[in-house]
Design an enzyme around this catalytic site. Sequence first.
Site, PDB file in Angstrom:
ATOM      1  N   LYS A   1       4.881  12.318  -2.278  1.00 21.79           N
ATOM      2  CA  LYS A   1       5.643  11.149  -1.830  1.00 21.79           C
ATOM      3  C   LYS A   1       6.566  11.582  -0.700  1.00 21.79           C
ATOM      4  CE  LYS A   1       8.722   7.474  -3.463  1.00 21.79           C
ATOM      5  NZ  LYS A   1       9.251   6.803  -4.661  1.00 21.79           N
TER       6      LYS A   1
ATOM      7  N   GLY B   1       0.819  -1.219   0.000  1.00 22.38           N
ATOM      8  CA  GLY B   1       0.000   0.000   0.000  1.00 22.38           C
ATOM      9  C   GLY B   1       0.845   1.258   0.000  1.00 22.38           C
TER      10      GLY B   1
ATOM     11  N   ASP C   1       4.455  -4.365  -7.411  1.00 26.13           N
ATOM     12  CA  ASP C   1       3.843  -3.161  -6.843  1.00 26.13           C
ATOM     13  C   ASP C   1       4.476  -1.890  -7.422  1.00 26.13           C
ATOM     14  OD1 ASP C   1       5.983  -4.376  -5.107  1.00 26.13           O
ATOM     15  OD2 ASP C   1       5.914  -2.405  -4.187  1.00 26.13           O
ATOM     16  N   ASN C   2       5.504  -2.048  -8.239  1.00 21.94           N
ATOM     17  CA  ASN C   2       6.094  -0.879  -8.884  1.00 21.94           C
ATOM     18  C   ASN C   2       5.800  -0.858 -10.381  1.00 21.94           C
ATOM     19  OD1 ASN C   2       7.183   0.052  -6.487  1.00 21.94           O
ATOM     20  ND2 ASN C   2       9.130  -0.992  -6.779  1.00 21.94           N
TER      21      ASN C   2
ATOM     22  N   GLY D   1       2.615   3.565   1.502  1.00 19.62           N
ATOM     23  CA  GLY D   1       3.187   3.708   2.841  1.00 19.62           C
ATOM     24  C   GLY D   1       3.745   5.092   3.081  1.00 19.62           C
ATOM     25  N   ARG D   2       4.010   5.795   1.987  1.00 17.16           N
ATOM     26  CA  ARG D   2       4.522   7.166   2.152  1.00 17.16           C
ATOM     27  C   ARG D   2       4.051   8.055   1.017  1.00 17.16           C
ATOM     28  NH1 ARG D   2      10.900   6.743   0.751  1.00 17.16           N
ATOM     29  NH2 ARG D   2      10.796   5.043  -0.750  1.00 17.16           N
TER      30      ARG D   2
HETATM   31  P1  AMP Z   1       9.334   0.547  -2.680  1.00 16.67           P
HETATM   32  O1  AMP Z   1      10.404  -0.480  -2.531  1.00 16.67           O
HETATM   33  O2  AMP Z   1       9.817   1.961  -2.521  1.00 16.67           O
HETATM   34  O3  AMP Z   1       8.527   0.356  -3.917  1.00 16.67           O
HETATM   35  O4  AMP Z   1       8.337   0.344  -1.445  1.00 16.67           O
HETATM   36  C1  AMP Z   1       7.684  -0.846  -1.175  1.00 16.67           C
HETATM   37  C2  AMP Z   1       6.625  -0.614  -0.131  1.00 16.67           C
HETATM   38  O5  AMP Z   1       7.212  -0.091   1.058  1.00 16.67           O
HETATM   39  C3  AMP Z   1       5.534   0.358  -0.517  1.00 16.67           C
HETATM   40  O6  AMP Z   1       4.340  -0.089   0.053  1.00 16.67           O
HETATM   41  C4  AMP Z   1       5.994   1.649   0.112  1.00 16.67           C
HETATM   42  O7  AMP Z   1       4.920   2.520   0.376  1.00 16.67           O
HETATM   43  C5  AMP Z   1       6.626   1.155   1.392  1.00 16.67           C
HETATM   44  N1  AMP Z   1       7.674   2.053   1.890  1.00 16.67           N
HETATM   45  C6  AMP Z   1       8.913   2.245   1.391  1.00 16.67           C
HETATM   46  N2  AMP Z   1       9.593   3.133   2.121  1.00 16.67           N
HETATM   47  C7  AMP Z   1       8.765   3.530   3.121  1.00 16.67           C
HETATM   48  C8  AMP Z   1       8.883   4.442   4.218  1.00 16.67           C
HETATM   49  N3  AMP Z   1       9.997   5.133   4.453  1.00 16.67           N
HETATM   50  N4  AMP Z   1       7.812   4.569   5.021  1.00 16.67           N
HETATM   51  C9  AMP Z   1       6.689   3.878   4.820  1.00 16.67           C
HETATM   52  N5  AMP Z   1       6.511   3.014   3.836  1.00 16.67           N
HETATM   53  C10 AMP Z   1       7.534   2.836   2.976  1.00 16.67           C
HETATM   54 MG    MG Z   2       7.093   1.277  -4.738  1.00 11.24          MG
END
Ligand code: AMP
Ligand code: MG
Length: 492
Positions: free
Chosen positions: A106, A84, A249-250, A86-87
């Site tokens: 973001k 989801g 998810d990306n 997350g940020r």
């Molecule tokens: P990513 O690897 O950046 O695509 O992130 C994968 C998941 O981790 C996604 O659900 C992001 O929203 C969550 N996420 C990554 N970094 C953070 C953070 N600093 N705080 C909260 N959620 C994060």
């Molecule tokens: Mg991501």
Amino acid sequence: MTWINRLNAMGPAFSVAVMPTPVPNPSWVSRNQQLGQNLGLPHQWLEDQEGLAVFSGNGLWEGMQPLASVYSGHQFGQWAGQLGDGRALCLGEYESPQGRVEIQLKGAGKTPFSRMGDGRAVLRSSIREYLCSEAMAGLGIPTTRALCLTSSPHPVLREELETASIVTRTAPSFIRFGHFEHFANEAAPSGPTHLKQLADFVIQHHFSDEPFLQSNPYAELLQRVTVRTAKLIAQWQSVGFCHGVMNTDNMSILGVTLDYGPFQFLDGFNPQHICNHSDHMGRYAYERQPQVAYWNLFCLAQALMPLIEDQDLAVKALETYKTVFSESWHSIFLSKLGLQVQEDPALAQEDKTLLNDGLQLLANEQVDFSIFWRKLSHAASTTEASGLPWQSVADLFIDQQAWLSWRDRYLSRLQSSNSNLAVGKMLSVNPKYVLRNHLAEAAIQKSKQGDHTEVETLFKLLQSPYDEQMHLDHYANLPPDWAAKIEISCSS
Ligand code: AMP
Ligand code: MG
């Protein structure tokens, strides 16, 4: 401005209302006035204190209803369950001159999907996302866009203490493959209902440009996403772009580049290059991206299966990946050589061999990818092989024998092809400037000291990557030795 939020209107299963968490003393790092203008946003939004407050998570314009959406996904080949936003926070959507557009922050603080994270993004990674999405747009590659970048002294802990930054991104939609996987994984009866609701929503709002012709709209949706993704990945490969975290998810359902993390543009041509320091197995190495995209589409197909119902149709939709990717890849790479796709199978095969041999030659010596193609573009317009432009390509190779033998084949091919037009276009398909790691790194180091001029210089430079921009020539040079030591991981 009338704010809408169609995801919000779909019901509580899809998103949660979340307010941005304010940061102290926000300031502008960079603003994309051109994008703001194209999207029909009031000029002052990227200028005054009110705009700064909104784009740093310290305020809202009336009618905005921020929300975080829920998705799941496969990360590094494993089912990761619920993830989801997350940020990331969707501030709202509005009708722009280019259609509906969503504005997302973001790094604006925690959401119910933050898991162990702090909901923040650091200045370093935000600068990389901001610059790279503009660079991709400049290259003509589908991508989410970045409207502005703000920062705050608010401390954020990664491997070391850093500071917070917020990128404002825009796209028609940020829906990912993982959104579909999420509802496919949710138990009946709500799961299948939500899955259908989501698929219908995406078809109605994001694929309405051409009418759906197949009797099974969900198979057709899969096919369209497949085609867009195949074309996108062919474009990535053609400029040496490595995404670094091609988790489901990306992956954008619209086929745009999404979530810039440990990405890299290749320096030397090493097909096995792994740009993500956390990717120990090399799952997302440059040469594996086309297969990984197919694997990701397979996950999407599985998620859509309850709606498609017919396995043969799903397989057929997925199969289009192979032809579309291969055709797009060949056609782009031939245009990089100044050649056109040949109808005659024998000629087409000859060109494929010439291309593959050329790439092998580059790989053998790990010749700089961008510099090679750019120099070749200048050389190809002159058949005088002893001239300076050809010498300058030759200088990139150690094995002169191998180079000369390929060059002669290529030159005779160019002469027989008589495709002056395609040769003339080489400079508009082989970019002079790409966002190499060391360029981003230099801008980051300056910005950390409060000097954002280098971000601004790169931002402008990368908007026109095919233009000579002679006064900025040095940005097209070989990377310095220290560039090889830059380690970019998922930590951002
Ligand atoms: P990513 O690897 O950046 O695509 O992130 C994968 C998941 O981790 C996604 O659900 C992001 O929203 C969550 N996420 C990554 N970094 C953070 C953070 N600093 N705080 C909260 N959620 C994060
Ligand atoms: Mg991501």
